[in-house]
Write a protein that holds these residues in place. Structure first.
Motif, PDB file in Angstrom:
ATOM      1  N   THR A 294       9.340  11.519   1.236  1.00  0.00           N
ATOM      2  CA  THR A 294       8.884  12.905   1.137  1.00  0.00           C
ATOM      3  C   THR A 294       8.635  13.314  -0.310  1.00  0.00           C
ATOM      4  O   THR A 294       9.266  12.819  -1.240  1.00  0.00           O
ATOM      5  CB  THR A 294       9.920  13.864   1.755  1.00  0.00           C
ATOM      6  N   LYS A 295       7.662  14.206  -0.490  1.00  0.00           N
ATOM      7  CA  LYS A 295       7.354  14.768  -1.809  1.00  0.00           C
ATOM      8  C   LYS A 295       7.966  16.169  -1.917  1.00  0.00           C
ATOM      9  O   LYS A 295       7.993  16.893  -0.902  1.00  0.00           O
ATOM     10  CB  LYS A 295       5.832  14.845  -2.004  1.00  0.00           C
ATOM     11  N   PRO A 296       8.418  16.585  -3.100  1.00  0.00           N
ATOM     12  CA  PRO A 296       8.444  15.795  -4.344  1.00  0.00           C
ATOM     13  C   PRO A 296       9.461  14.652  -4.248  1.00  0.00           C
ATOM     14  O   PRO A 296      10.515  14.805  -3.644  1.00  0.00           O
ATOM     15  CB  PRO A 296       8.861  16.814  -5.411  1.00  0.00           C
ATOM     16  N   PHE A 297       9.139  13.531  -4.858  1.00  0.00           N
ATOM     17  CA  PHE A 297       9.959  12.333  -4.696  1.00  0.00           C
ATOM     18  C   PHE A 297      10.528  11.901  -6.041  1.00  0.00           C
ATOM     19  O   PHE A 297      10.021  12.241  -7.108  1.00  0.00           O
ATOM     20  CB  PHE A 297       9.137  11.193  -4.094  1.00  0.00           C
ATOM     21  N   ASP A 298      11.581  11.116  -5.951  1.00  0.00           N
ATOM     22  CA  ASP A 298      12.212  10.531  -7.135  1.00  0.00           C
ATOM     23  C   ASP A 298      11.496   9.225  -7.462  1.00  0.00           C
ATOM     24  O   ASP A 298      11.433   8.322  -6.627  1.00  0.00           O
ATOM     25  CB  ASP A 298      13.702  10.286  -6.847  1.00  0.00           C
ATOM     26  N   SER A 299      10.968   9.116  -8.681  1.00  0.00           N
ATOM     27  CA  SER A 299      10.191   7.931  -9.053  1.00  0.00           C
ATOM     28  C   SER A 299      10.993   6.646  -8.907  1.00  0.00           C
ATOM     29  O   SER A 299      10.481   5.617  -8.441  1.00  0.00           O
ATOM     30  CB  SER A 299       9.690   8.050 -10.497  1.00  0.00           C
ATOM     31  N   GLN A 300      12.272   6.699  -9.302  1.00  0.00           N
ATOM     32  CA  GLN A 300      13.102   5.502  -9.232  1.00  0.00           C
ATOM     33  C   GLN A 300      13.291   5.056  -7.785  1.00  0.00           C
ATOM     34  O   GLN A 300      13.256   3.861  -7.479  1.00  0.00           O
ATOM     35  CB  GLN A 300      14.463   5.762  -9.887  1.00  0.00           C
ATOM     36  N   LYS A 301      13.460   6.024  -6.888  1.00  0.00           N
ATOM     37  CA  LYS A 301      13.627   5.674  -5.473  1.00  0.00           C
ATOM     38  C   LYS A 301      12.353   5.052  -4.906  1.00  0.00           C
ATOM     39  O   LYS A 301      12.400   4.118  -4.096  1.00  0.00           O
ATOM     40  CB  LYS A 301      14.021   6.906  -4.673  1.00  0.00           C
TER      41      LYS A 301
ATOM     42  N   VAL B 268       0.863  -1.190   0.000  1.00  0.00           N
ATOM     43  CA  VAL B 268       0.000   0.000   0.000  1.00  0.00           C
ATOM     44  C   VAL B 268       0.894   1.233   0.000  1.00  0.00           C
ATOM     45  O   VAL B 268       1.849   1.317   0.780  1.00  0.00           O
ATOM     46  CB  VAL B 268      -0.933   0.032   1.229  1.00  0.00           C
ATOM     47  N   ILE B 269       0.605   2.194  -0.893  1.00  0.00           N
ATOM     48  CA  ILE B 269       1.291   3.484  -0.910  1.00  0.00           C
ATOM     49  C   ILE B 269       0.224   4.540  -0.646  1.00  0.00           C
ATOM     50  O   ILE B 269      -0.762   4.628  -1.372  1.00  0.00           O
ATOM     51  CB  ILE B 269       1.967   3.761  -2.265  1.00  0.00           C
ATOM     52  N   THR B 270       0.407   5.331   0.409  1.00  0.00           N
ATOM     53  CA  THR B 270      -0.622   6.306   0.755  1.00  0.00           C
ATOM     54  C   THR B 270      -0.010   7.662   1.104  1.00  0.00           C
ATOM     55  O   THR B 270       1.084   7.736   1.667  1.00  0.00           O
ATOM     56  CB  THR B 270      -1.472   5.809   1.944  1.00  0.00           C
ATOM     57  N   ASP B 271      -0.734   8.720   0.763  1.00  0.00           N
ATOM     58  CA  ASP B 271      -0.359  10.057   1.204  1.00  0.00           C
ATOM     59  C   ASP B 271      -0.617  10.161   2.706  1.00  0.00           C
ATOM     60  O   ASP B 271      -1.492   9.478   3.253  1.00  0.00           O
ATOM     61  CB  ASP B 271      -1.202  11.090   0.449  1.00  0.00           C
ATOM     62  N   LEU B 272       0.165  10.998   3.391  1.00  0.00           N
ATOM     63  CA  LEU B 272      -0.025  11.176   4.827  1.00  0.00           C
ATOM     64  C   LEU B 272      -1.179  12.125   5.113  1.00  0.00           C
ATOM     65  O   LEU B 272      -2.084  11.821   5.875  1.00  0.00           O
ATOM     66  CB  LEU B 272       1.264  11.703   5.470  1.00  0.00           C
ATOM     67  N   ARG B 273      -1.156  13.315   4.497  1.00  0.00           N
ATOM     68  CA  ARG B 273      -2.168  14.332   4.763  1.00  0.00           C
ATOM     69  C   ARG B 273      -3.311  14.204   3.765  1.00  0.00           C
ATOM     70  O   ARG B 273      -3.142  14.462   2.581  1.00  0.00           O
ATOM     71  CB  ARG B 273      -1.569  15.738   4.652  1.00  0.00           C
ATOM     72  N   MET B 274      -4.476  13.764   4.236  1.00  0.00           N
ATOM     73  CA  MET B 274      -5.660  13.648   3.382  1.00  0.00           C
ATOM     74  C   MET B 274      -6.877  14.081   4.182  1.00  0.00           C
ATOM     75  O   MET B 274      -6.880  13.986   5.410  1.00  0.00           O
ATOM     76  CB  MET B 274      -5.851  12.199   2.907  1.00  0.00           C
ATOM     77  N   GLY B 275      -7.914  14.539   3.482  1.00  0.00           N
ATOM     78  CA  GLY B 275      -9.149  14.860   4.160  1.00  0.00           C
ATOM     79  C   GLY B 275      -9.772  13.602   4.728  1.00  0.00           C
ATOM     80  O   GLY B 275      -9.681  12.531   4.128  1.00  0.00           O
ATOM     81  N   GLY B 276     -10.405  13.714   5.881  1.00  0.00           N
ATOM     82  CA  GLY B 276     -10.977  12.523   6.508  1.00  0.00           C
ATOM     83  C   GLY B 276      -9.875  11.691   7.143  1.00  0.00           C
ATOM     84  O   GLY B 276      -9.064  12.193   7.925  1.00  0.00           O
TER      85      GLY B 276
ATOM     86  N   PRO C  60       3.040  -4.425   3.831  1.00  0.00           N
ATOM     87  CA  PRO C  60       3.893  -3.229   3.872  1.00  0.00           C
ATOM     88  C   PRO C  60       3.125  -1.978   3.439  1.00  0.00           C
ATOM     89  O   PRO C  60       2.401  -1.993   2.439  1.00  0.00           O
ATOM     90  CB  PRO C  60       5.013  -3.539   2.865  1.00  0.00           C
ATOM     91  N   VAL C  61       3.293  -0.901   4.203  1.00  0.00           N
ATOM     92  CA  VAL C  61       2.660   0.380   3.885  1.00  0.00           C
ATOM     93  C   VAL C  61       3.749   1.440   3.739  1.00  0.00           C
ATOM     94  O   VAL C  61       4.570   1.629   4.641  1.00  0.00           O
ATOM     95  CB  VAL C  61       1.660   0.801   4.980  1.00  0.00           C
ATOM     96  N   ILE C  62       3.774   2.105   2.585  1.00  0.00           N
ATOM     97  CA  ILE C  62       4.711   3.193   2.316  1.00  0.00           C
ATOM     98  C   ILE C  62       3.925   4.500   2.360  1.00  0.00           C
ATOM     99  O   ILE C  62       2.884   4.628   1.698  1.00  0.00           O
ATOM    100  CB  ILE C  62       5.380   3.022   0.939  1.00  0.00           C
ATOM    101  N   ILE C  63       4.400   5.451   3.154  1.00  0.00           N
ATOM    102  CA  ILE C  63       3.681   6.727   3.308  1.00  0.00           C
ATOM    103  C   ILE C  63       4.423   7.849   2.587  1.00  0.00           C
ATOM    104  O   ILE C  63       5.644   7.990   2.720  1.00  0.00           O
ATOM    105  CB  ILE C  63       3.493   7.063   4.803  1.00  0.00           C
ATOM    106  N   LEU C  64       3.672   8.629   1.808  1.00  0.00           N
ATOM    107  CA  LEU C  64       4.193   9.798   1.105  1.00  0.00           C
ATOM    108  C   LEU C  64       3.694  11.056   1.798  1.00  0.00           C
ATOM    109  O   LEU C  64       2.547  11.093   2.261  1.00  0.00           O
ATOM    110  CB  LEU C  64       3.696   9.820  -0.348  1.00  0.00           C
ATOM    111  N   THR C  65       4.538  12.074   1.862  1.00  0.00           N
ATOM    112  CA  THR C  65       4.072  13.339   2.424  1.00  0.00           C
ATOM    113  C   THR C  65       4.881  14.513   1.926  1.00  0.00           C
ATOM    114  O   THR C  65       6.084  14.396   1.696  1.00  0.00           O
ATOM    115  CB  THR C  65       4.121  13.314   3.968  1.00  0.00           C
ATOM    116  N   ALA C  66       4.193  15.628   1.729  1.00  0.00           N
ATOM    117  CA  ALA C  66       4.881  16.872   1.396  1.00  0.00           C
ATOM    118  C   ALA C  66       5.302  17.591   2.659  1.00  0.00           C
ATOM    119  O   ALA C  66       5.970  18.611   2.623  1.00  0.00           O
ATOM    120  CB  ALA C  66       3.959  17.758   0.564  1.00  0.00           C
ATOM    121  N   HIS C  67       4.904  17.059   3.798  1.00  0.00           N
ATOM    122  CA  HIS C  67       5.209  17.673   5.082  1.00  0.00           C
ATOM    123  C   HIS C  67       6.232  16.828   5.830  1.00  0.00           C
ATOM    124  O   HIS C  67       6.151  16.652   7.034  1.00  0.00           O
ATOM    125  CB  HIS C  67       3.928  17.806   5.916  1.00  0.00           C
TER     126      HIS C  67
END
Length: 453
Positions: free
Chosen positions: A105-112, A53-61, A79-86
């Protein structure tokens, strides 16, 4: 056999980023299910059956960490991978301490990100070529499409390549020995023996000799040396089925064998080293057995390093047509019968029956209908007759208790509108214990929460 495409559940409330990530992951060969919220992601879990699972950290709800917690209640190895701009060090530390696989962290490198996905799949048993036999047939005898069974198999595959002791819980007839065999076939020990022994089926005076062996003359009737099952399984796997029925004096001796990796045959003066992977199984509730002093707590924790729980057939009804058709094909060939399918009404009855005897009872019913059938399509009347003939009207005590517990918990949550703390207080249980009961019975408290209209 070609490795199946791995599945990713992608969650982000930014439509543009969700679309971009989906394209990049699909171009890397993954199957992607996209969700625009945590709530939508949870609703899609059963259908998507993701490997990561790949999920953003900051989301509504529901935010990413709340989604992670909800996922890991029922899928603790996913496994859960979390993305965030914060992105910040405190957030990353908090997330990884709670079991999040990685934090990007965002912006992120696609290859990474793709590298993180590959590592997550490797760690969770998703892509390593040497984890299972080359033909990937380790679980071929366990037919399923249900999410519950898929989760059990995923966990079994992950633990198979270690030497950790495995403890399998499940009602009678759910397939505990089949799962143990699958773990063995997926392990590095697959070319060594797999031996199963039912601890409740062998009289106590003989069980010690059967497990550990004996020397000639060590007791009346011991006319020659006998190699026990521990030595026979050396290098391989030993399944101790119905371990809850093992007499207490033997529990002490078994614990010593597990601690020292040595067995002493009855009547021998020297011990013999053994290298055996132990899988144990029971339909009993060993928590109750320990409280009553019938099962040693130290032995339980030695055996229960990794626990796998097989659901009852009534909890995986979507698997019944698959199992029925498999049994039908095999039994029609065995008995040289013309039967090729069940009438729609007959299949509906099979899917909706209570099945207190689980898969074993289902096999018996299919076998009876096949042997009595005279036409290619088995009618509903034969299924009705076979179900009446099955000894299932008196439900076993363990099954009755399980059903009562599940109904009781559901009624409490219905009464409290899904409030777990309040339900635990009504049940006079602490919150942690109450959550364990909910997990054991696969009950999601969020389904009982009152909806705003």
């Amino acid at each position: 056999m070609t490795m199946e495409r791995r599945s990713i559940l992608l969650v982000d409330d930014d439509p543009g980023l969700l679309r971009l990530l989906s394209i990049r992951l699909k171009s890397a060969g993954y199957t992607v299910t996209a969700a625009s919220s945590g709530e939508e992601a949870l609703a899609n879990m059963s259908a998507a059956r993701p490997d990561v699972v790949i999920t953003d950290l900051r989301m509504g709800g529901m935010d990413g960490l709340a989604l992670f917690e909800a996922i890991h209640e029922n899928h603790p190895t996913l496994p859960v991978i979390i993305l965030t701009a914060h992105g910040s060090i405190p957030d990353a530390v908090q997330a990884t301490r709670r079991g999040v696989f990685s934090f990007v962290t965002k912006p992120f490198d696609s290859q990474k990100l793709l590298e993180q996905v590959a590592v997550a799949l490797e760690v969770s048993g998703g892509t390593s070529e040497d984890r299972v036999p080359a033909d990937d047939d380790w679980s071929q005898h366990i037919l399923c499409r249900s999410a519950l069974m898929k989760d059990v198999l995923s966990k079994a595959r992950m633990v198979a390549n270690s030497d950790a002791s495995v403890f399998i819980r499940g009602d009678s007839g759910t397939g505990k020995e089949l799962l143990a065999q699958a773990v063995h076939r997926a392990s590095r020990r697959r070319d060594k023996p797999f031996i199963a022994v039912n601890c409740g089926a062998i009289p106590e005076p003989l069980l010690e000799s059967e497990l550990f062996g004996h020397r000639k003359g060590s007791f009346t009737g011991a006319t020659q040396d006998h190699q026990g099952l521990f030595q026979a399984a050396d290098g391989g796997t030993l399944l101790l089925d119905e371990i809850g029925d093992m007499p207490q004096p033997l529990q002490v001796k078994l614990l010593r064998v597990l601690q020292e990796s040595q067995v002493r045959p009855v009547g021998a003066t020297a011990s013999v080293s053994v290298d055996v992977r132990i899988i144990s199984a029971t339909h009993r509730q060993l928590d109750d057995e320990m409280r009553e002093g019938r099962f040693r707590e130290d032995l339980y924790y030695r055996l229960n390093v990794v626990s796998l729980e097989l659901p009852a057939l009534a909890e995986r009804r979507e698997d019944i047509p698959l199992l029925v058709n498999h049994f039908l094909q095999a039994l029609a060939h065995k008995y040289d019968k013309r039967a090729r399918s069940f009438a729609p009404e007959a299949m509906e009855r099979l899917v909706s029956a209570p099945w207190p005897g689980n898969v074993r009872q289902l096999y018996n019913v299919v076998e009876q209908t096949v042997t009595l059938s005279t036409t290619p399509v088995i009618p509903d009347s034969l299924v009705q007759s076979a179900l009446r003939d099955e000894p299932g009207s008196i439900v076993p005590f363990a099954d009755a208790r399980r059903r009562f517990e599940k109904d009781y918990l559901a009624r409490l949550l219905q009464t409290t509108g899904g409030n777990v703390s309040q339900a635990a207080r009504l049940a006079r249980r602490n919150r942690t214990e109450f959550y364990k009961l909910l997990h054991r019975h696969h009950i999601d408290p969020s389904l009982f929460k009152a909806q705003d209209h």
